[in-house]
Design an enzyme around this catalytic site. Structure first.
Site, PDB file in Angstrom:
ATOM      1  N   CYS A  74       0.571  -0.282 -17.892  1.00 23.95           N
ATOM      2  CA  CYS A  74       1.620   0.061 -16.915  1.00 23.95           C
ATOM      3  C   CYS A  74       2.870  -0.777 -17.136  1.00 23.95           C
ATOM      4  O   CYS A  74       3.986  -0.325 -16.884  1.00 23.95           O
ATOM      5  CB  CYS A  74       1.130  -0.193 -15.491  1.00 23.95           C
ATOM      6  SG  CYS A  74      -0.077   0.990 -14.897  1.00 23.95           S
ATOM      7  N   GLY A 121       0.809  -1.217   0.000  1.00 21.22           N
ATOM      8  CA  GLY A 121       0.000   0.000   0.000  1.00 21.22           C
ATOM      9  C   GLY A 121       0.840   1.262   0.000  1.00 21.22           C
ATOM     10  O   GLY A 121       0.502   2.240   0.666  1.00 21.22           O
ATOM     11  N   GLU A 136       6.459  11.507 -14.377  1.00 23.95           N
ATOM     12  CA  GLU A 136       6.048  10.106 -14.260  1.00 23.95           C
ATOM     13  C   GLU A 136       6.217   9.328 -15.563  1.00 23.95           C
ATOM     14  O   GLU A 136       5.682   8.235 -15.715  1.00 23.95           O
ATOM     15  CB  GLU A 136       4.599  10.037 -13.779  1.00 23.95           C
ATOM     16  CG  GLU A 136       4.374  10.695 -12.419  1.00 23.95           C
ATOM     17  CD  GLU A 136       4.831   9.836 -11.238  1.00 23.95           C
ATOM     18  OE1 GLU A 136       4.499   8.640 -11.208  1.00 23.95           O
ATOM     19  OE2 GLU A 136       5.519  10.370 -10.346  1.00 23.95           O
ATOM     20  N   SER A 157      -3.669  -0.258  -4.913  1.00 25.65           N
ATOM     21  CA  SER A 157      -2.506  -0.436  -4.036  1.00 25.65           C
ATOM     22  C   SER A 157      -2.926  -0.356  -2.574  1.00 25.65           C
ATOM     23  O   SER A 157      -2.545  -1.195  -1.749  1.00 25.65           O
ATOM     24  CB  SER A 157      -1.456   0.641  -4.357  1.00 25.65           C
ATOM     25  OG  SER A 157      -0.473   0.716  -3.352  1.00 25.65           O
ATOM     26  N   HIS A 190      -2.417   8.352 -13.026  1.00 25.68           N
ATOM     27  CA  HIS A 190      -1.664   8.602 -14.266  1.00 25.68           C
ATOM     28  C   HIS A 190      -2.670   8.708 -15.404  1.00 25.68           C
ATOM     29  O   HIS A 190      -3.755   8.115 -15.345  1.00 25.68           O
ATOM     30  CB  HIS A 190      -0.692   7.456 -14.584  1.00 25.68           C
ATOM     31  CG  HIS A 190       0.480   7.363 -13.662  1.00 25.68           C
ATOM     32  ND1 HIS A 190       0.912   6.163 -13.128  1.00 25.68           N
ATOM     33  CD2 HIS A 190       1.316   8.309 -13.177  1.00 25.68           C
ATOM     34  CE1 HIS A 190       1.958   6.386 -12.343  1.00 25.68           C
ATOM     35  NE2 HIS A 190       2.221   7.677 -12.358  1.00 25.68           N
ATOM     36  N   SER A 223       1.390   3.429  -2.387  1.00 25.99           N
ATOM     37  CA  SER A 223       1.124   4.423  -3.427  1.00 25.99           C
ATOM     38  C   SER A 223      -0.182   5.165  -3.183  1.00 25.99           C
ATOM     39  O   SER A 223      -1.216   4.845  -3.763  1.00 25.99           O
ATOM     40  CB  SER A 223       1.101   3.724  -4.795  1.00 25.99           C
ATOM     41  OG  SER A 223       1.152   4.654  -5.828  1.00 25.99           O
ATOM     42  N   ARG A 251       9.374   4.948  -5.512  1.00 22.22           N
ATOM     43  CA  ARG A 251       9.571   5.032  -6.958  1.00 22.22           C
ATOM     44  C   ARG A 251      10.726   5.965  -7.317  1.00 22.22           C
ATOM     45  O   ARG A 251      11.361   5.804  -8.368  1.00 22.22           O
ATOM     46  CB  ARG A 251       8.279   5.477  -7.643  1.00 22.22           C
ATOM     47  CG  ARG A 251       7.127   4.498  -7.384  1.00 22.22           C
ATOM     48  CD  ARG A 251       6.332   4.165  -8.604  1.00 22.22           C
ATOM     49  NE  ARG A 251       7.107   3.513  -9.643  1.00 22.22           N
ATOM     50  CZ  ARG A 251       6.601   3.133 -10.820  1.00 22.22           C
ATOM     51  NH1 ARG A 251       5.325   3.354 -11.079  1.00 22.22           N
ATOM     52  NH2 ARG A 251       7.359   2.547 -11.726  1.00 22.22           N
TER      53      ARG A 251
END
Length: 447
Positions: A365, A20, A174, A28, A248, A22, A138
């Site tokens: 993704c 979790g 991103e 997530s 995103h 994100s 990330r």
């Protein structure tokens, strides 16, 4: 000039787990602390790669990163041997251990933003590595991503790999997940659509979840990639959908050649953007999904738009979808109407990617799209191109090294660190990458 879109898929790493990490990614958060199956996750991804390669779509692989990433734990003040560092962080601050063990590099749509040679001022293919600085776990990816891209695209006459932007919020980037390219044949100049969530001095931004991409970053990436300024459009994502879990743009839109497949509420000032695209992209077609047929909430739960839109030689297109779309009556009903309608989409291809989906990553993704001419394709490291031999070798490699069950507590096991390093050592030889991982350059350092 003839060119093809090659999909480079990220291979799921050995420490794939549900933590979790994100915020803003609802899948997530929802699956936090569940037990993961790294072996199954890797095999689900490999099967997608091989199936698409067998169907005639050029396909390659990008390897996972070194995890747990001990150098960052040392930066955070944990000292001693690698085993001692693991023991200390597990006891004192286990949340850091989860972050440095994330398998998030598998989602290579966030690895970099690509500009094909047909769009660039110097005629090279450009890559700008994403800094991913909105999430700590990330933000750790950029340096190894750069090493991997340079090992795969190692001909500097044809490829130019740029380092990530500075690690500050103003330049949050991103990668290709917030970038679309529209146009005719792949080898012709295309229109690059950069999508951002916020910009300095603009109050139009989400309030519940973070906007990870800034306009300032998108503009810098376009400059670094030497994209012809006549071939760039910057557009803001609708902040309301970011607040509904669309973290995103590739969760609410996907493009291929002349087609933009998106939700009716994907962009701020959407009608203005589509009019601009119609004026600037020959034959442009928008397929807008009405909110009355598919809500934003259903879009996020099924990842309808986190799909791949792939062109066949005859101009028709295949839409690659996660299994969750087929299991949702409303979404599947809409998709079958789409097939019957007048548009290039002629086939739906469904994959089981549940292990990745539970962390908020669907088919789109997992892949980085790179448009390459025949000459450029020949210059790519051939060892990463998917075929029968590589598929079998990677499956055997996964069987040898990957666990079929992993919890957050397992991340403290020093044996997992050793297994991971041995596995990546073997993989980097298999893929002819050289010493791309920090542990290889430091001579191991297990003790």
């Amino acid at each position: 000039m003839n060119a093809w879109e090659v999909n480079f898929d990220g291979l799921v790493g050995l420490t794939h787990h549900y933590a979790g990490l994100s915020f803003g990614n609802e899948a997530s958060t929802r699956h936090r602390f569940q037990v993961s199956n790294p072996r199954q996750a890797a095999k689900q991804g490999l099967l997608k790669m091989k199936t698409l390669a067998d169907a005639g779509f050029p396909q390659a692989v990008i390897p996972p990163h070194e995890r747990p990433f001990i150098p960052v734990l040392r930066q955070l003040g944990f000292s001693g041997s690698d085993e001692q560092v693991l023991e200390k962080v597990a006891r004192q601050a286990p949340h850091w251990l989860s972050s440095v063990s994330s398998a998030s590099p598998m989602w290579v749509a966030n690895a970099a933003t690509i500009a094909p040679s047909a769009d660039t001022l110097d005629g090279k293919v450009h890559f700008t590595v994403a800094n991913l600085n909105n999430k700590f776990h990330r933000s750790l990816e950029a340096l190894v991503t750069e090493s991997l891209l340079k090992a795969i695209f190692n001909d500097e006459e044809k490829f130019s790999v740029h380092s990530a932007l500075p690690q500050v919020a103003l330049l949050g980037d991103e990668g290709a997940a917030n970038h679309n390219r529209l146009g005719g044949h792949y080898g012709e100049p295309g229109m690059q659509l950069f999508v951002y969530g916020r910009e300095e001095g603009n109050d139009t931004r989400p309030s519940r979840y973070p906007a990870r991409q800034t306009r300032e970053a998108s503009e810098a990436v376009a400059r670094l990639n030497q994209v012809n300024p006549q071939q760039v459009i910057f557009a803001q994502q609708n902040p309301d959908v970011i607040d509904q879990g669309v973290f995103h743009n590739d969760v609410i839109a996907v493009s291929n050649r002349q087609v933009l497949f998106c939700h009716q509420q994907a962009f701020a000032r959407q009608s203005q953007l589509l009019a601009n695209l119609r004026a600037r992209v020959n034959g442009f077609m928008a397929i807008e999904v009405p909110a009355t047929q598919v809500s934003v909430s259903d879009t996020v739960s099924t990842y309808l738009f986190n799909s791949q839109l792939l062109s066949r030689d005859d101009g028709s297109m295949m839409l690659v979808l996660p299994q969750e779309c087929r299991e949702h009556a409303g979404v599947w009903g809409y998709l079958n109407e789409l097939l019957a309608a007048d548009n290039p989409i002629s086939e739906l291809k469904v994959f089981d990617l549940r292990e990745s989906m539970a962390n908020g990553g669907g088919p789109a993704c997992l892949r980085l799209r790179v448009v390459l001419t025949e000459e450029e394709r020949r210059a790519v490291n051939p060892a990463v191109m998917m075929n029968d031999t590589l598929f079998n070798a990677l499956n055997d490699w996964v069987d040898r090294y990957y666990r079929d069950r992993l919890t957050a507590a397992d991340l403290a096991d020093p044996q997992l660190l050793r297994e991971g390093r041995e596995a990546l050592d073997v993989l980097s030889q298999l893929l002819n990458l050289g010493s791309v991982y920090p542990f290889q350059r430091e001579g191991g350092g297990n003790g």
